[in-house]
Design a protein around this motif. Structure first.
Motif, PDB file in Angstrom:
ATOM      1  N   SER A 107       0.829  -1.209   0.000  1.00 57.84           N
ATOM      2  CA  SER A 107       0.000   0.000   0.000  1.00 57.84           C
ATOM      3  C   SER A 107       0.862   1.259   0.000  1.00 57.84           C
ATOM      4  N   ILE A 108       1.817   1.330   0.905  1.00 58.10           N
ATOM      5  CA  ILE A 108       2.628   2.545   1.016  1.00 58.10           C
ATOM      6  C   ILE A 108       3.540   2.706  -0.193  1.00 58.10           C
ATOM      7  N   TRP A 109       4.073   1.614  -0.727  1.00 52.79           N
ATOM      8  CA  TRP A 109       4.924   1.726  -1.918  1.00 52.79           C
ATOM      9  C   TRP A 109       4.108   2.117  -3.146  1.00 52.79           C
ATOM     10  N   THR A 110       2.847   1.692  -3.191  1.00 49.53           N
ATOM     11  CA  THR A 110       1.975   2.114  -4.284  1.00 49.53           C
ATOM     12  C   THR A 110       1.700   3.610  -4.195  1.00 49.53           C
ATOM     13  N   MET A 111       1.531   4.127  -2.992  1.00 49.60           N
ATOM     14  CA  MET A 111       1.368   5.575  -2.820  1.00 49.60           C
ATOM     15  C   MET A 111       2.588   6.328  -3.345  1.00 49.60           C
ATOM     16  N   ALA A 240      -8.522  22.331 -11.823  1.00 45.50           N
ATOM     17  CA  ALA A 240      -9.246  21.954 -10.604  1.00 45.50           C
ATOM     18  C   ALA A 240      -9.266  20.445 -10.433  1.00 45.50           C
ATOM     19  N   GLN A 241      -9.398  19.737 -11.540  1.00 42.68           N
ATOM     20  CA  GLN A 241      -9.376  18.281 -11.473  1.00 42.68           C
ATOM     21  C   GLN A 241      -8.006  17.776 -11.043  1.00 42.68           C
ATOM     22  N   GLU A 242      -6.966  18.405 -11.571  1.00 42.98           N
ATOM     23  CA  GLU A 242      -5.606  18.015 -11.198  1.00 42.98           C
ATOM     24  C   GLU A 242      -5.360  18.260  -9.712  1.00 42.98           C
ATOM     25  N   ARG A 243      -5.857  19.391  -9.221  1.00 38.97           N
ATOM     26  CA  ARG A 243      -5.687  19.692  -7.802  1.00 38.97           C
ATOM     27  C   ARG A 243      -6.418  18.684  -6.933  1.00 38.97           C
ATOM     28  N   ARG A 244      -7.596  18.283  -7.357  1.00 35.15           N
ATOM     29  CA  ARG A 244      -8.328  17.272  -6.582  1.00 35.15           C
ATOM     30  C   ARG A 244      -7.574  15.949  -6.573  1.00 35.15           C
ATOM     31  N   ALA A 245      -6.947  15.603  -7.690  1.00 40.06           N
ATOM     32  CA  ALA A 245      -6.160  14.367  -7.745  1.00 40.06           C
ATOM     33  C   ALA A 245      -4.989  14.427  -6.769  1.00 40.06           C
ATOM     34  N   VAL A 246      -4.304  15.583  -6.741  1.00 35.41           N
ATOM     35  CA  VAL A 246      -3.186  15.747  -5.812  1.00 35.41           C
ATOM     36  C   VAL A 246      -3.679  15.731  -4.372  1.00 35.41           C
ATOM     37  N   THR A 247      -4.800  16.395  -4.109  1.00 34.27           N
ATOM     38  CA  THR A 247      -5.368  16.411  -2.757  1.00 34.27           C
ATOM     39  C   THR A 247      -5.747  15.009  -2.312  1.00 34.27           C
ATOM     40  N   LEU A 248      -6.263  14.206  -3.236  1.00 34.24           N
ATOM     41  CA  LEU A 248      -6.598  12.823  -2.907  1.00 34.24           C
ATOM     42  C   LEU A 248      -5.353  12.059  -2.479  1.00 34.24           C
ATOM     43  N   ILE A 249      -4.279  12.197  -3.238  1.00 32.90           N
ATOM     44  CA  ILE A 249      -3.038  11.493  -2.903  1.00 32.90           C
ATOM     45  C   ILE A 249      -2.524  11.932  -1.539  1.00 32.90           C
ATOM     46  N   ILE A 250      -2.490  13.243  -1.302  1.00 29.42           N
ATOM     47  CA  ILE A 250      -1.987  13.756  -0.027  1.00 29.42           C
ATOM     48  C   ILE A 250      -2.870  13.289   1.128  1.00 29.42           C
ATOM     49  N   SER A 251      -4.183  13.264   0.924  1.00 32.40           N
ATOM     50  CA  SER A 251      -5.103  12.824   1.982  1.00 32.40           C
ATOM     51  C   SER A 251      -4.872  11.359   2.329  1.00 32.40           C
ATOM     52  N   ILE A 252      -4.679  10.535   1.313  1.00 31.10           N
ATOM     53  CA  ILE A 252      -4.410   9.109   1.557  1.00 31.10           C
ATOM     54  C   ILE A 252      -3.117   8.949   2.346  1.00 31.10           C
ATOM     55  N   VAL A 253      -2.098   9.704   1.944  1.00 30.22           N
ATOM     56  CA  VAL A 253      -0.796   9.604   2.610  1.00 30.22           C
ATOM     57  C   VAL A 253      -0.884  10.060   4.068  1.00 30.22           C
ATOM     58  N   LEU A 254      -1.503  11.232   4.300  1.00 34.16           N
ATOM     59  CA  LEU A 254      -1.615  11.748   5.664  1.00 34.16           C
ATOM     60  C   LEU A 254      -2.399  10.801   6.550  1.00 34.16           C
ATOM     61  N   PHE A 255      -3.503  10.299   6.035  1.00 37.97           N
ATOM     62  CA  PHE A 255      -4.333   9.379   6.819  1.00 37.97           C
ATOM     63  C   PHE A 255      -3.571   8.103   7.129  1.00 37.97           C
ATOM     64  N   PHE A 256      -2.787   7.646   6.164  1.00 37.26           N
ATOM     65  CA  PHE A 256      -2.001   6.433   6.373  1.00 37.26           C
ATOM     66  C   PHE A 256      -1.023   6.611   7.522  1.00 37.26           C
ATOM     67  N   PHE A 257      -0.265   7.683   7.497  1.00 40.82           N
ATOM     68  CA  PHE A 257       0.770   7.854   8.510  1.00 40.82           C
ATOM     69  C   PHE A 257       0.195   8.219   9.872  1.00 40.82           C
ATOM     70  N   ILE A 258      -0.952   8.901   9.909  1.00 37.64           N
ATOM     71  CA  ILE A 258      -1.599   9.157  11.197  1.00 37.64           C
ATOM     72  C   ILE A 258      -2.012   7.844  11.847  1.00 37.64           C
ATOM     73  N   CYS A 259      -2.558   6.938  11.057  1.00 36.34           N
ATOM     74  CA  CYS A 259      -3.059   5.670  11.596  1.00 36.34           C
ATOM     75  C   CYS A 259      -1.961   4.639  11.837  1.00 36.34           C
ATOM     76  N   HIS A 260      -0.821   4.795  11.166  1.00 39.36           N
ATOM     77  CA  HIS A 260       0.212   3.762  11.260  1.00 39.36           C
ATOM     78  C   HIS A 260       1.428   4.169  12.078  1.00 39.36           C
ATOM     79  N   THR A 261       1.499   5.419  12.496  1.00 32.44           N
ATOM     80  CA  THR A 261       2.663   5.855  13.267  1.00 32.44           C
ATOM     81  C   THR A 261       2.766   5.106  14.595  1.00 32.44           C
ATOM     82  N   GLY A 262       1.614   4.793  15.188  1.00 27.50           N
ATOM     83  CA  GLY A 262       1.633   4.045  16.451  1.00 27.50           C
ATOM     84  C   GLY A 262       2.325   2.704  16.318  1.00 27.50           C
ATOM     85  N   GLY A 263       2.117   2.031  15.182  1.00 26.43           N
ATOM     86  CA  GLY A 263       2.793   0.765  14.959  1.00 26.43           C
ATOM     87  C   GLY A 263       4.291   0.915  14.868  1.00 26.43           C
ATOM     88  N   LEU A 264       4.735   2.023  14.245  1.00 28.58           N
ATOM     89  CA  LEU A 264       6.175   2.279  14.143  1.00 28.58           C
ATOM     90  C   LEU A 264       6.772   2.521  15.519  1.00 28.58           C
TER      91      LEU A 264
END
Length: 332
Positions: A107-111, A240-264
């Motif tokens: 998942s993280i490498w795909t991001m 605007a579409q490009e910005r939404r695509a970038v925002t989607l990627i950043i949101s996925i990344v931020l959410f991932f690290f917020i939820c997974h930092t505890g495991g680290l």
């Protein structure tokens, strides 16, 4: 099932028996719906990567029901240690837990792959006008790398058979299967140098630290580039579409690290140094697993939110970089 337990043991029981399977089942349904939608939008450049992310999340949530939920039922129900449920729990943890970790790594490498592709498209638009002939090939390689990286986890278990006739305890023998396949930590799992290298060096660096730095730097450069470049009026909707695509990627990344930092952090900490009780430390692990799966269950909501209810994925404008008409950058 949770009656009779108290304090942190009760909280852990409620978390593992009720909250965890609810999150996993809802997440499986949401990711399955996303995959059904993605099948109708295959020409969008983000879709192959989103399909891979959804598949990884789907496998992770499904595997969690076996690796985390079934052993929890076996533990809190106080069923026969060497019975049918105990056998399923042993097989699940020994055979499927490496696949669970591989799903996480993939998942993280795909991001990272998504971010690198978007960075190339933004900073060199004229060099990325074509659609790749085999969009899934790099993603398949990422999955294979994740399996290889976590493959040593299978060798951390030493398997052995327990025959019912060899059991001395009469109570244990009465409820035991005639032949029970169990496992215990192998010599490799007990080897301190290996544990230090995998849990406190390679895994944190390759799955968390390097990806975090890469994603932070590249996404910052993407946002900076989009903000600085002038765009003609007839390309504003595409921007605007490009910005939404970038925002989607950043949101996925931020959410991932917020939820997974505890495991680290948990990998680096030795709870015995802090004199935490056994039930408390188990609850901390349970909470980390809940966040781990909550992330995978919520990713479909991010896809839905930042693609205008999936409408962006049915448009092909991202295949044609909106800056190409101006040619603001030289082709390298």
């Amino acid at each position: 099932m949770c009656h009779g337990h108290s304090d942190w043991r009760l909280v852990g029981c409620l978390t593992d028996i009720y909250l965890l399977p609810t999150i996993c089942i809802v997440g499986v349904l949401l990711n399955s719906l996303c995959l059904a939608v993605f099948r109708t939008a295959r020409h969008h450049p983000l879709v192959p990567s989103l399909i891979t992310l959804s598949l990884c999340d789907l496998f992770q949530l499904t595997l969690s029901l076996f690796v985390l939920f079934i052993p929890a039922i076996h533990d809190y129900s106080e069923s026969a240690m060497l019975g049918v449920l105990g056998q399923v729990a042993y097989l699940s943890t020994g055979l499927l837990s490496p696949l669970l970790l591989a799903s996480n790594s993939a998942s993280i490498w795909t991001m990272c792959y998504i971010t690198i592709q978007r960075h190339r498209a933004i900073h060199n638009p004229l060099g990325n006008t074509g659609h790749p002939a085999r969009p899934f090939l790099p993603l398949i390689c990422i999955i294979i790398m994740a399996l290889v990286f976590n493959g040593s986890k299978w060798f951390e278990y030493s398997w052995f058979f327990i025959r019912k006739d060899d059991i001395v305890d009469p109570q244990l023998r009465e409820s035991a299967l005639s032949l029970f396949l169990a496992h215990r930590p192998s010599t490799l799992a007990k080897y301190m140098a290996y544990r230090q290298m995998m849990d406190k060096l390679l895994y944190p660096i390759l799955v968390y630290i390097i990806p975090l730095l890469l994603l932070t730097i590249l996404n910052f450069r993407i946002l900076t580039t989009i903000a600085r470049r002038p765009v003609p009026s007839d390309h504003k909707s595409r921007m605007a579409q490009e910005r939404r695509a970038v925002t989607l990627i950043i949101s996925i990344v931020l959410f991932f690290f917020i939820c997974h930092t505890g495991g680290l952090v948990f990998r680096w900490m030795d709870l015995r140094q802090y004199e935490l009780s056994g039930d408390w430390s188990i609850f901390v692990k349970d909470l980390i697993n809940i966040l781990f799966n909550f992330n995978s269950a919520c990713n479909p909501l991010l896809y839905f939110l930042f693609t205008r209810q999936f409408r962006d994925l049915r448009m092909s404008s991202l295949r044609r970089p909106f800056y190409a008409v101006q040619s603001p950058l030289p082709v390298h």
